[in-house]
Design a protein around this motif. Structure first.
Motif, PDB file in Angstrom:
ATOM      1  N   SER A   1      17.215  -1.918   4.994  1.00  0.00           N
ATOM      2  CA  SER A   1      17.321  -2.272   3.573  1.00  0.00           C
ATOM      3  C   SER A   1      18.163  -1.276   2.787  1.00  0.00           C
ATOM      4  O   SER A   1      18.562  -1.555   1.655  1.00  0.00           O
ATOM      5  N   MET A   2      18.460  -0.115   3.390  1.00  0.00           N
ATOM      6  CA  MET A   2      19.319   0.861   2.707  1.00  0.00           C
ATOM      7  C   MET A   2      20.772   0.418   2.642  1.00  0.00           C
ATOM      8  O   MET A   2      21.592   1.053   1.973  1.00  0.00           O
ATOM      9  N   ILE A   3      21.109  -0.678   3.335  1.00  0.00           N
ATOM     10  CA  ILE A   3      22.478  -1.174   3.312  1.00  0.00           C
ATOM     11  C   ILE A   3      22.893  -1.564   1.901  1.00  0.00           C
ATOM     12  O   ILE A   3      24.057  -1.397   1.507  1.00  0.00           O
TER      13      ILE A   3
ATOM     14  N   GLN B   1      15.006  -0.460  -5.752  1.00  0.00           N
ATOM     15  CA  GLN B   1      14.766  -1.393  -4.653  1.00  0.00           C
ATOM     16  C   GLN B   1      13.392  -1.177  -4.025  1.00  0.00           C
ATOM     17  O   GLN B   1      12.802  -2.107  -3.477  1.00  0.00           O
ATOM     18  N   THR B   2      12.870   0.054  -4.108  1.00  0.00           N
ATOM     19  CA  THR B   2      11.522   0.286  -3.594  1.00  0.00           C
ATOM     20  C   THR B   2      10.511  -0.553  -4.377  1.00  0.00           C
ATOM     21  O   THR B   2       9.474  -0.954  -3.829  1.00  0.00           O
ATOM     22  N   HIS B   3      10.805  -0.815  -5.644  1.00  0.00           N
ATOM     23  CA  HIS B   3       9.953  -1.715  -6.433  1.00  0.00           C
ATOM     24  C   HIS B   3       9.988  -3.127  -5.853  1.00  0.00           C
ATOM     25  O   HIS B   3       8.952  -3.778  -5.705  1.00  0.00           O
TER      26      HIS B   3
ATOM     27  N   LEU C   1      19.912   5.373  -7.562  1.00  0.00           N
ATOM     28  CA  LEU C   1      19.107   4.653  -8.550  1.00  0.00           C
ATOM     29  C   LEU C   1      18.782   3.237  -8.060  1.00  0.00           C
ATOM     30  O   LEU C   1      17.680   2.734  -8.277  1.00  0.00           O
ATOM     31  N   PHE C   2      19.755   2.626  -7.372  1.00  0.00           N
ATOM     32  CA  PHE C   2      19.514   1.289  -6.835  1.00  0.00           C
ATOM     33  C   PHE C   2      18.441   1.342  -5.745  1.00  0.00           C
ATOM     34  O   PHE C   2      17.566   0.477  -5.688  1.00  0.00           O
ATOM     35  N   TRP C   3      18.507   2.365  -4.890  1.00  0.00           N
ATOM     36  CA  TRP C   3      17.493   2.545  -3.841  1.00  0.00           C
ATOM     37  C   TRP C   3      16.122   2.788  -4.468  1.00  0.00           C
ATOM     38  O   TRP C   3      15.112   2.253  -4.021  1.00  0.00           O
TER      39      TRP C   3
ATOM     40  N   SER D   1      11.621   7.197   3.181  1.00  0.00           N
ATOM     41  CA  SER D   1      12.474   6.739   2.074  1.00  0.00           C
ATOM     42  C   SER D   1      12.913   7.885   1.178  1.00  0.00           C
ATOM     43  O   SER D   1      13.845   7.734   0.384  1.00  0.00           O
ATOM     44  N   ALA D   2      12.243   9.033   1.299  1.00  0.00           N
ATOM     45  CA  ALA D   2      12.616  10.208   0.500  1.00  0.00           C
ATOM     46  C   ALA D   2      13.863  10.895   1.032  1.00  0.00           C
ATOM     47  O   ALA D   2      14.476  11.713   0.332  1.00  0.00           O
TER      48      ALA D   2
END
Length: 485
Positions: free
Chosen positions: A20-22, A131-133, A126-128, A83-84
Motif C-alpha cells: 500500500s506504500m506504492i 492513508q493509515t486512516h 502526509l499522504f501515507w 509503518s513508522a
C-alpha cells in the motif's frame, strides 16, 4: 494457540502494508520530493519480510477465537511499528516512540499527532499518514481477510476486531465472511470517493481532498493543514465534512440495506434514531450557546461552527474549524459530554457507542418500573423491536463502567508521569481511549502531543489500541487464563 497460522497472517499483514506504500510513493514522485527513497526502501523491507514469513508458514488457517484475539491485539502493534519506517528513515520523525505514536494514532483513527508543523512535512509522507486512516477505518484486519481463504478463521478474526456493539445488535451482511468484507470495503470506498469529488468542488486540491476524505469517512481527523479544516474558512467544505462525518458514524449495515432498497430498515433502527437525536440536540445546544453569547454574529455561523464541532467529537473524528477552548464554558461542557458518547456500533467510529446508552437507559427504566410501579411485571429490554438477552444488557453495563474506570485510572497515570494539570491528564485519556484526537487543556485543538515523554506516549498509544479494539479484545490478553492451553 496456532502460531503457524498467526505467523502466516502477520506475513499477509506485512505484504498488504508494504504494498500500500506504492500510493504515497507515486504522490512523492508527482511532487518531486526526497521522500521517495524512504518510502520505497520501507516498502521493499516490509514486503520482503512479509513474503518470507508467509512462505515459511503457509497453508495453515485453522484459527481459534484465542488466535483471533491475539491477532487483533498484536496485529495492530506490528503494522504500526513497520509503518513508522518511512518517517524514521526520512528524518521527519526520528524517534521510534514518536513515529509509532503517529502511526498507531493513524491506524486506530484517533488523529492525535506529535507533529508541530504539519505543512512542512513532504506530501508523500502526509499522504501515507492519511492513508493509515483509510486502511484502519474499516479495520485493517478486515482488509487482510480478503487475502485469506474462506473459512472460520476469518470469522474469528473479524469477531475479535469487532465492537461489542455489533455483538449486541447482531446485525450481519452476508453469510460468507469474505463477501461481507467486500461489501464493507465497497461501500466505504464509494463514500471516500464521493467526498473527495465534493471537496474538489470547494476549490480543494486533489491531494488535500483525498487526505481529508480519508480522515472524514474513517472518522479519524488527520489534516494536511496546521489549522485543520479551519485553514480553508469555507462554509461549503465545513458542511460537506459534517455530512460525511455523520455518515461515517452510521452502522454500515444500514448502507447495505439501503443499497438493497430497504428504506424502512433505517427508520426502524433504534440506535440510528438515537444517534440522530444526539446529533440534533447537542448541535442545537452548542449553537444556541454560541449565538446567545454573541461569539458569532449570526445563528447561521453559530450553527455551522457548533454543529461541526459536535459531530466531529461525537463521531470521534477530531477535525476542528475553531479553537473551541475559547468558546463559552457552557459550550465547552456540552462538547466534553459529547466525547463520552460515540456514534453507532458497526461504523468506523470508536467511543462508548450509542447502542450501549440505548440499552442502559431502557434497562434502567425497566428496573424503575418493576421496583416502583409494576413489581409483578416481567419487563424485557427491546432493541429494533426484538427482545435483548439479559447477558447482552450486562455486557453493555460492564462496557460502560470499564470505560469510565479506565478514564479515571488513566488520568491518574498521566498526571503521575507528567507535570500537567488534571484536565489535561483526564482529557488525554478520553481523547486516546475514545480515539478522538484533540481534547482539552494542553492537548486542545490548537495544541499537540509532542511535549509528552516517551513513557506517556507509549501509554497513550496503548489506550488508542484498547479504544479501537473496543477494550475487551485488548484487555483479555492480560488474563493468565488466556495463555493457558
Amino acid at each position: 494457540m496456532n502460531y503457524r497460522s498467526i505467523a502466516n497472517v502477520f506475513g499477509v499483514l506485512f505484504v498488504v502494508t508494504g504494498s500500500s506504500m506504492i500510493f504515497p510513493i507515486i504522490c512523492s514522485l508527482l511532487y518531486g520530493e526526497d521522500a521517495v527513497m524512504p518510502l520505497a526502501i520501507s516498502a521493499l523491507i516490509v514486503v520482503a519480510v512479509g513474503l518470507i514469513v508467509k512462505q515459511i508458514f503457509r497453508k495453515n488457517y485453522d484459527f481459534s477465537m484465542k488466535d483471533g484475539l491475539f491477532l487483533a491485539s498484536f496485529g495492530w502493534v506490528m503494522i504500526s511499528a513497520v509503518s513508522a519506517l518511512p518517517f524514521m528513515l526520512s528524518g521527519v520523525i526520528p524517534s521510534f516512540a514518536d513515529a509509532f505514536f503517529e502511526m498507531m494514532s493513524g491506524y486506530t483513527t484517533t488523529g492525535a499527532t506529535i507533529l508541530t508543523d504539519i505543512e512542512t512535512v513532504p506530501k508523500g509522507l502526509l499522504f501515507w499518514r492519511s492513508q493509515t486512516h483509510l486502511l484502519g477505518g474499516m479495520g485493517f484486519l478486515t482488509l487482510t481477510l480478503l487475502f485469506l481463504p474462506h473459512g472460520m478463521g476469518g470469522v474469528r478474526i473479524f469477531r475479535a476486531e469487532s465492537s461489542p456493539g455489533q455483538v449486541i445488535t447482531g446485525e450481519k451482511f452476508k453469510a460468507r465472511n469474505k463477501d461481507t468484507m467486500i461489501w464493507l470495503w465497497s461501500i466505504y470506498l464509494v463514500l471516500n470517493l464521493l467526498q473527495t469529488i465534493l471537496l474538489m468542488f470547494g476549490d480543494m486540491s486533489l491531494f488535500d481532498a483525498l487526505c481529508h476524505a480519508f480522515g472524514t469517512v474513517s472518522t479519524s481527523g488527520y489534516s494536511t493543514m496546521n489549522a485543520s479544516l479551519g485553514a480553508y474558512d469555507s462554509a461549503y467544505i465545513d458542511w460537506v465534512t459534517i455530512v460525511f462525518m455523520f455518515l461515517g458514524g452510521v452502522t454500515f449495515v444500514l448502507f447495505y440495506q439501503l443499497v438493497k432498497g430497504d428504506v424502512r430498515a433505517v427508520f426502524g433502527n433504534t440506535e440510528f434514531l438515537w444517534y440522530v437525536g444526539f446529533v440534533v440536540v447537542f448541535s442545537l445546544a452548542v449553537s444556541l450557546v454560541l449565538y446567545l453569547s454573541g461569539y458569532y454574529s449570526g445563528f447561521a455561523d453559530s450553527l455551522r461552527y457548533g454543529a461541526f464541532q459536535v459531530v466531529s467529537l461525537l463521531t470521534t473524528t477530531g477535525f476542528t474549524t475553531a479553537d473551541y477552548e475559547l468558546w463559552p464554558q457552557a459550550a465547552m461542557m456540552f462538547l466534553f459530554v459529547v466525547c463520552f458518547i460515540g456514534a453507532c456500533a458497526g461504523s468506523t467510529t470508536s467511543g462508548i457507542k450509542v447502542v450501549h446508552y440505548v440499552l442502559i437507559c431502557k434497562h434502567m427504566l425497566a428496573v424503575i418500573r418493576k421496583i416502583f410501579i409494576q413489581p409483578m411485571t416481567v419487563n424485557s429490554v427491546r432493541l429494533n423491536g426484538r427482545p435483548v438477552e439479559s447477558t447482552v444488557v450486562d455486557l453493555a453495563v460492564c462496557y460502560f463502567i470499564v470505560n469510565i474506570f479506565m478514564v479515571l485510572i488513566g488520568g491518574c497515570v498521566v498526571v503521575l508521569l507528567e507535570p500537567v494539570d488534571y484536565i489535561t491528564g483526564l482529557s488525554s485519556i478520553v481523547a486516546t481511549l475514545m480515539n478522538i484526537g484533540p481534547g482539552f487543556g494542553a492537548i486542545g485543538p490548537s495544541e499537540n502531543y509532542a511535549f509528552f515523554s516517551d513513557a506517556t506516549k507509549w501509554f497513550l498509544s496503548w489506550n488508542m489500541l484498547v479504544g479501537r479494539l473496543e477494550m475487551f479484545s485488548a484487555l483479555v490478553i492480560f488474563l493468565p487464563a488466556f495463555w493457558k492451553k
